[in-house]
Every structure is written in C-alpha cells, then in structure tokens.
Motif scaffolding. Structure first.
Motif, PDB file in Angstrom:
ATOM      1  N   PRO A   6       0.831  -1.340   0.073  1.00  0.00           N
ATOM      2  CA  PRO A   6      -0.078  -0.056  -0.001  1.00  0.00           C
ATOM      3  C   PRO A   6       0.911   1.380  -0.050  1.00  0.00           C
ATOM      4  O   PRO A   6       2.110   1.261   0.227  1.00  0.00           O
ATOM      5  N   LEU A   7       0.338   2.192  -0.262  1.00  0.00           N
ATOM      6  CA  LEU A   7       0.972   3.609  -0.673  1.00  0.00           C
ATOM      7  C   LEU A   7       1.599   4.166   0.781  1.00  0.00           C
ATOM      8  O   LEU A   7       2.492   4.884   0.689  1.00  0.00           O
ATOM      9  N   PHE A   8       0.736   3.726   1.810  1.00  0.00           N
ATOM     10  CA  PHE A   8       1.332   4.325   3.128  1.00  0.00           C
ATOM     11  C   PHE A   8       2.395   3.373   3.937  1.00  0.00           C
ATOM     12  O   PHE A   8       2.539   3.585   5.134  1.00  0.00           O
ATOM     13  N   TYR A   9       3.093   2.371   3.268  1.00  0.00           N
ATOM     14  CA  TYR A   9       3.842   1.624   3.971  1.00  0.00           C
ATOM     15  C   TYR A   9       5.213   2.376   4.558  1.00  0.00           C
ATOM     16  O   TYR A   9       5.312   1.966   5.595  1.00  0.00           O
TER      17      TYR A   9
END
Length: 108
Positions: A6-9
């Motif tokens: 995911p983009l928030f890792y």
C-alpha cells in the motif's frame, strides 16, 4: 500484474521506527540516570564494569539515539537497540546487585 505494498507503508515504517526508538531512548536515559546517582566503589564491589564505563556506554548510546530520533540516521535504530540491550542489562543485573549491596535485601 504485480502486487505492491500500500502507498502508506513508508509512513507505517517511520512511525514504528519512531516508537521503538523512543522506547529504547527512554530506557537508556533511565538507566543512565540511575547509574549517575550510584557510588563508584559499589560497581567494583559487585564485579561489573566501573561506573565511568557504564556512564560512557549508556550516555553514548542515549546521545546517538537522540540524534537518530531527530535526524533519522541510517544505522541509528541498530545503535538504539544496542543501547536498549545495555540499559536492560544494567537495570536487570547491575541495578539488582547494587541494590543488594546497599540495602541488604538482595535482588530477585
């Protein structure tokens, strides 16, 4: 089609790094503070590193841990884990020996 994280890792990794770093920093600061108020001759009486050795180890890792928290050094978390290990050894082993030496009640 390749699956990706995911983009928030990166945000999750940074927050976890900060939390672990703050806990390790707090542990080394508490250990350093306790070591600072103890008598120097008690360390040699229980057969451990002398007081300046413990102060250098705990203070150095606490200082590097603070620098890592502020500037995010590449190997800063590793240094903080070394500091946390030294702090745990101090609190669980040396502090118990110092306590047994000073008030006579023993450690565990």
């Amino acid at each position: 089609m390749a699956l990706s994280a995911p983009l928030f890792y990166q945000t999750v990794v940074l927050v976890l790094d900060l939390v672990v770093g703050l806990i390790a920093f707090g542990l080394t600061v508490v250990s350093f503070g306790h070591c600072l108020i103890q008598r120097a001759d008690a360390f040699t009486a229980i057969g451990t590193l002398p007081k300046p050795g413990w102060l250098a180890l705990l203070g150095g890792t606490a200082l590097l841990g603070l620098v890592h928290i502020v500037y995010s050094l590449p190997f800063g978390l590793l240094v903080q884990m070394i500091g946390a290990a030294a702090g745990l050894i101090y609190l669980l082993d040396v502090r118990a020996g110092l306590r047994g030496l000073t008030d006579g009640r023993g450690g565990w």
